[in-house]
Design a protein around this motif. Structure first.
Motif, mmCIF file in Angstrom:
data_model
loop_
_atom_site.group_PDB
_atom_site.id
_atom_site.type_symbol
_atom_site.label_atom_id
_atom_site.label_comp_id
_atom_site.label_asym_id
_atom_site.label_seq_id
_atom_site.Cartn_x
_atom_site.Cartn_y
_atom_site.Cartn_z
ATOM 1 N N ASN A 114 73.163 -7.610 11.643
ATOM 2 C CA ASN A 114 72.460 -8.363 10.614
ATOM 3 C C ASN A 114 73.419 -8.909 9.555
ATOM 4 O O ASN A 114 73.282 -10.054 9.110
ATOM 5 C CB ASN A 114 71.379 -7.500 9.971
ATOM 6 C CG ASN A 114 70.139 -7.403 10.822
ATOM 7 O OD1 ASN A 114 69.341 -8.339 10.910
ATOM 8 N ND2 ASN A 114 69.958 -6.260 11.469
ATOM 9 N N MET A 115 74.394 -8.108 9.160
ATOM 10 C CA MET A 115 75.368 -8.585 8.187
ATOM 11 C C MET A 115 76.173 -9.747 8.776
ATOM 12 O O MET A 115 76.439 -10.744 8.098
ATOM 13 C CB MET A 115 76.295 -7.438 7.763
ATOM 14 C CG MET A 115 77.188 -7.768 6.584
ATOM 15 S SD MET A 115 77.785 -6.323 5.678
ATOM 16 C CE MET A 115 78.455 -5.313 6.993
ATOM 17 N N PHE A 116 76.531 -9.638 10.054
ATOM 18 C CA PHE A 116 77.249 -10.710 10.737
ATOM 19 C C PHE A 116 76.426 -11.995 10.765
ATOM 20 O O PHE A 116 76.937 -13.086 10.462
ATOM 21 C CB PHE A 116 77.597 -10.268 12.155
ATOM 22 C CG PHE A 116 78.041 -11.382 13.061
ATOM 23 C CD1 PHE A 116 79.303 -11.946 12.920
ATOM 24 C CD2 PHE A 116 77.199 -11.866 14.051
ATOM 25 C CE1 PHE A 116 79.720 -12.982 13.757
ATOM 26 C CE2 PHE A 116 77.599 -12.909 14.886
ATOM 27 C CZ PHE A 116 78.861 -13.461 14.739
ATOM 28 N N MET A 117 75.143 -11.896 11.119
ATOM 29 C CA MET A 117 74.302 -13.084 11.233
ATOM 30 C C MET A 117 74.101 -13.754 9.878
ATOM 31 O O MET A 117 74.124 -14.994 9.768
ATOM 32 C CB MET A 117 72.961 -12.718 11.853
ATOM 33 C CG MET A 117 73.048 -12.282 13.312
ATOM 34 S SD MET A 117 73.725 -13.543 14.416
ATOM 35 C CE MET A 117 72.436 -14.785 14.333
ATOM 36 N N PHE A 118 73.906 -12.963 8.838
ATOM 37 C CA PHE A 118 73.720 -13.547 7.504
ATOM 38 C C PHE A 118 75.009 -14.190 6.997
ATOM 39 O O PHE A 118 74.982 -15.259 6.382
ATOM 40 C CB PHE A 118 73.217 -12.494 6.526
ATOM 41 C CG PHE A 118 71.764 -12.145 6.710
ATOM 42 C CD1 PHE A 118 70.789 -13.129 6.682
ATOM 43 C CD2 PHE A 118 71.365 -10.826 6.907
ATOM 44 C CE1 PHE A 118 69.447 -12.821 6.850
ATOM 45 C CE2 PHE A 118 70.032 -10.503 7.082
ATOM 46 C CZ PHE A 118 69.072 -11.502 7.053
ATOM 47 N N LEU A 119 76.139 -13.558 7.256
ATOM 48 C CA LEU A 119 77.418 -14.160 6.859
ATOM 49 C C LEU A 119 77.692 -15.435 7.653
ATOM 50 O O LEU A 119 78.246 -16.402 7.117
ATOM 51 C CB LEU A 119 78.553 -13.158 7.077
ATOM 52 C CG LEU A 119 78.669 -12.034 6.040
ATOM 53 C CD1 LEU A 119 79.684 -10.984 6.497
ATOM 54 C CD2 LEU A 119 79.069 -12.588 4.669
ATOM 55 N N LEU A 120 77.282 -15.445 8.910
ATOM 56 C CA LEU A 120 77.471 -16.632 9.734
ATOM 57 C C LEU A 120 76.644 -17.796 9.188
ATOM 58 O O LEU A 120 77.113 -18.950 9.169
ATOM 59 C CB LEU A 120 77.085 -16.331 11.179
ATOM 60 C CG LEU A 120 77.451 -17.391 12.222
ATOM 61 C CD1 LEU A 120 78.960 -17.599 12.301
ATOM 62 C CD2 LEU A 120 76.902 -16.983 13.597
ATOM 63 N N GLN A 121 75.418 -17.507 8.742
ATOM 64 C CA GLN A 121 74.594 -18.559 8.160
ATOM 65 C C GLN A 121 75.203 -19.102 6.869
ATOM 66 O O GLN A 121 75.050 -20.282 6.550
ATOM 67 C CB GLN A 121 73.180 -18.014 7.886
ATOM 68 C CG GLN A 121 72.380 -17.757 9.142
ATOM 69 C CD GLN A 121 71.039 -17.112 8.859
ATOM 70 O OE1 GLN A 121 70.526 -17.184 7.743
ATOM 71 N NE2 GLN A 121 70.436 -16.482 9.868
ATOM 72 N N LEU A 122 75.901 -18.245 6.139
ATOM 73 C CA LEU A 122 76.523 -18.678 4.872
ATOM 74 C C LEU A 122 77.843 -19.411 5.088
ATOM 75 O O LEU A 122 78.107 -20.424 4.415
ATOM 76 C CB LEU A 122 76.754 -17.455 3.973
ATOM 77 C CG LEU A 122 75.518 -16.803 3.348
ATOM 78 C CD1 LEU A 122 75.901 -15.511 2.663
ATOM 79 C CD2 LEU A 122 74.839 -17.754 2.365
ATOM 80 N N PHE A 123 78.675 -18.917 5.995
ATOM 81 C CA PHE A 123 80.050 -19.416 6.101
ATOM 82 C C PHE A 123 80.405 -20.028 7.449
ATOM 83 O O PHE A 123 81.504 -20.565 7.592
ATOM 84 C CB PHE A 123 81.026 -18.275 5.788
ATOM 85 C CG PHE A 123 80.821 -17.635 4.462
ATOM 86 C CD1 PHE A 123 81.012 -18.359 3.289
ATOM 87 C CD2 PHE A 123 80.416 -16.300 4.349
ATOM 88 C CE1 PHE A 123 80.812 -17.780 2.039
ATOM 89 C CE2 PHE A 123 80.217 -15.710 3.106
ATOM 90 C CZ PHE A 123 80.413 -16.455 1.953
ATOM 91 N N GLY A 124 79.501 -19.972 8.423
ATOM 92 C CA GLY A 124 79.822 -20.518 9.745
ATOM 93 C C GLY A 124 79.915 -22.039 9.725
ATOM 94 O O GLY A 124 79.134 -22.712 9.039
ATOM 95 N N SER A 125 80.864 -22.565 10.478
ATOM 96 C CA SER A 125 81.017 -24.024 10.618
ATOM 97 C C SER A 125 80.171 -24.488 11.793
ATOM 98 O O SER A 125 80.341 -24.018 12.921
ATOM 99 C CB SER A 125 82.478 -24.385 10.846
ATOM 100 O OG SER A 125 83.272 -23.979 9.750
ATOM 101 N N ARG A 126 79.283 -25.424 11.534
ATOM 102 C CA ARG A 126 78.373 -25.895 12.585
ATOM 103 C C ARG A 126 79.037 -26.943 13.461
ATOM 104 O O ARG A 126 79.881 -27.700 13.020
ATOM 105 C CB ARG A 126 77.094 -26.465 11.959
ATOM 106 C CG ARG A 126 76.246 -25.390 11.291
ATOM 107 C CD ARG A 126 75.021 -25.976 10.623
ATOM 108 N NE ARG A 126 74.211 -24.917 10.033
ATOM 109 C CZ ARG A 126 73.204 -24.320 10.657
ATOM 110 N NH1 ARG A 126 72.877 -24.684 11.876
ATOM 111 N NH2 ARG A 126 72.524 -23.362 10.072
ATOM 112 N N GLU A 127 78.621 -26.933 14.746
ATOM 113 C CA GLU A 127 79.115 -27.923 15.695
ATOM 114 C C GLU A 127 78.660 -29.333 15.261
ATOM 115 O O GLU A 127 77.538 -29.479 14.805
ATOM 116 C CB GLU A 127 78.565 -27.623 17.096
ATOM 117 C CG GLU A 127 79.090 -26.331 17.692
ATOM 118 C CD GLU A 127 80.488 -26.461 18.281
ATOM 119 O OE1 GLU A 127 81.103 -27.525 18.053
ATOM 120 O OE2 GLU A 127 80.936 -25.519 18.930
#
Length: 256
Positions: A243-256
């Motif tokens: 869950n922490m990974f998914m929330f951080l991904l939504q905040l900082f992940g670069s979208r295709e």
């Protein structure tokens, strides 16, 4: 005096045995969790590989990326709701069944759950760049390790955090479900921020709780119960990490 020395020595031996048992118990927890993480990563990667292709199809999702027929069924049909909520159903089922399962059965169920979780998050490979997924995973790993270490070593009793954190999780679930239809970027940002904080707190709380649970039952001699407690502890920490990974991904992940 001699009798006192004997008692004190025996007590010291018992304490050493408990400490050794605690280390073995925590190694079991982290080891089981790590295997679950590997299963999840492999399942997500394998499904995404089957779901996406560079060969043109009617389902284009990027400059040179297309969904296969399998991918369209997996991520755009009503089946996506089954895949999305299957892990949640399995978590509740696991909690209801844990007392009736053997330790081996509980471990097998956990690995099946990890596979289902991999299927439910496989879509991230279609939305985020591979580099950002790896980057956020490493950030999450470092944060998780620090929080779990603090929860294990701190002398502060944080058991009182539990009820507030669980209420926060329920609020996150409700807000996330509502936002599926609202699709509000502001709500998504707020949920992601709160999600990171809540699961950071749960990482420390669950680690301390796993430790205290073992110490409270170390002398019971019920190895089967302790083995299942280790698997349940691994599940809790696994959920904190994911869950922490998914929330951080939504905040900082670069979208295709």
């Amino acid at each position: 005096m001699a009798e006192y020395q004997t008692i004190r020595t025996a007590g010291g031996v018992r304490t050493a045995e408990i400490d050794e048992g605690l280390r073995a118990h925590m190694n079991k927890v982290y080891g089981t969790m790590s295997v679950g993480m590997v299963i999840t990563a492999l399942a997500a990667w394998a499904l995404s590989g089957l779901a996406m292709s560079t060969d043109p199809t009617p389902y284009q999702i990027g400059a040179n990326t297309y969904l296969t027929e399998f991918g369209a069924t997996l991520w755009t049909s009503p089946l996506k709701w089954v895949i999305m909520f299957a892990p949640l159903v399995m978590v509740f089922a696991f909690g209801a069944m844990i007392n009736r399962l053997s330790a081996a059965g509980a471990q097998l169920f956990f690995y099946a759950f990890a596979t289902a979780m991999g299927a439910s998050i496989s879509w991230i490979f279609a939305v985020y760049t591979g580099f950002s997924i790896i980057q956020v995973f490493l950030i999450t790993s470092i944060a998780f390790a620090g929080l779990s270490l603090w929860g294990y070593t701190t002398k502060k009793d944080i058991s009182g955090w539990g009820s507030f954190l669980i209420m926060g999780v329920i609020g996150l679930i409700v807000a996330s479900i509502v936002n599926i239809w609202l699709a509000s970027p502001a709500i998504m940002f707020a949920v992601s921020m709160l999600g990171v904080l809540i699961f950071a707190g749960l990482t420390a709380y669950d680690t301390q709780n796993i430790k205290n649970t073992y110490l409270a039952h170390a002398t019971s001699g019920d190895s089967e119960w302790l083995a299942k407690a280790a698997i349940m502890g691994a599940l809790n920490l696994y959920l904190d990490f994911i869950n922490m990974f998914m929330f951080l991904l939504q905040l900082f992940g670069s979208r295709e």
